[in-house]
Design an enzyme around this catalytic site. Structure first.
Site, PDB file in Angstrom:
ATOM      1  N   GLU A 110       0.862  -1.179   0.000  1.00 21.16           N
ATOM      2  CA  GLU A 110       0.000   0.000   0.000  1.00 21.16           C
ATOM      3  C   GLU A 110       0.888   1.215   0.000  1.00 21.16           C
ATOM      4  OE1 GLU A 110      -2.013  -0.593   3.643  1.00 21.16           O
ATOM      5  OE2 GLU A 110      -3.540  -1.873   2.759  1.00 21.16           O
ATOM      6  N   ASN A 115       2.321  10.124  -2.538  1.00 20.21           N
ATOM      7  CA  ASN A 115       3.739   9.801  -2.404  1.00 20.21           C
ATOM      8  C   ASN A 115       4.295   9.463  -3.795  1.00 20.21           C
ATOM      9  OD1 ASN A 115       6.286   8.876  -1.774  1.00 20.21           O
ATOM     10  ND2 ASN A 115       5.612   7.663  -0.018  1.00 20.21           N
ATOM     11  N   TYR A 122       7.922   2.023  -7.254  1.00 14.17           N
ATOM     12  CA  TYR A 122       7.193   0.759  -7.330  1.00 14.17           C
ATOM     13  C   TYR A 122       6.780   0.441  -8.771  1.00 14.17           C
ATOM     14  CZ  TYR A 122       6.999   1.213  -2.258  1.00 14.17           C
ATOM     15  OH  TYR A 122       7.333   1.351  -0.942  1.00 14.17           O
TER      16      TYR A 122
END
Length: 164
Positions: A110, A115, A122
């Site tokens: 998560e 962000n 990611y």
């Protein structure tokens, strides 16, 4: 910022509990005590990897909870002065190898929608958005922020990869 060549990755051990507790003491989501860290590290369902240098000690870590053939990243942290040196990438690469070795097929995490640096990291590592949790995180300003649930498949070809 550490020289990437000076950063060593390894499995966390019980002796790392005090240092990890100190490093995360001000983190609202991961502020475990040293005793809690030692218990977490010893748990067979977890993987805790640390990045360290000879001069600075632990400069980053990732901890993961495994269940059957899936795993979830609980925390990925790099010291502010060590960011943008490839430490998070190195931790995620090593994690993928370790997870493949233990038969994990999918990795979840998560991340707060605001962000952007973490989301870019990611995405670069092959994670894809699969769900959104509205107003999941609370900020000190009482602002609520959505979380994205991201997932990536673990490449089975990494199994039995020999580490240096």
């Amino acid at each position: 910022m550490p020289d990437p060549a000076s950063v060593h990755l390894r499995d966390a051990g019980p002796d790392d509990g005090d240092e990890l507790a100190r490093l995360t003491a001000d983190q609202p989501t991961s502020g475990r005590t040293a005793v809690q860290w030692r218990s977490w590290i010893a748990d067979a369902a977890t993987i805790v990897l640390v990045a360290e240098t000879n001069s600075d000690g632990i400069v980053g870590f990732v901890d993961v909870r495994r269940a059957v053939d899936e795993a979830e990243i609980i925390d990925l942290w790099v010291a502010p002065l060590s960011r943008r040196a490839g430490i998070a990438l190195a931790l995620l690469d090593r994690l993928a190898i370790d997870l493949a070795d233990c038969g994990t097929a999918r990795l979840f995490l998560e991340v707060a929608v605001d962000n952007a640096p973490a989301r870019a990291l990611y995405t670069r590592q092959g994670f894809e958005d699969v769900a959104r949790r509205e107003a999941y995180y609370t900020r000190p300003s009482v602002e609520r922020v959505d979380a994205l649930l991201m997932v990536r498949d673990i490449d089975a070809s990494k199994r039995d990869h020999r580490r240096e």
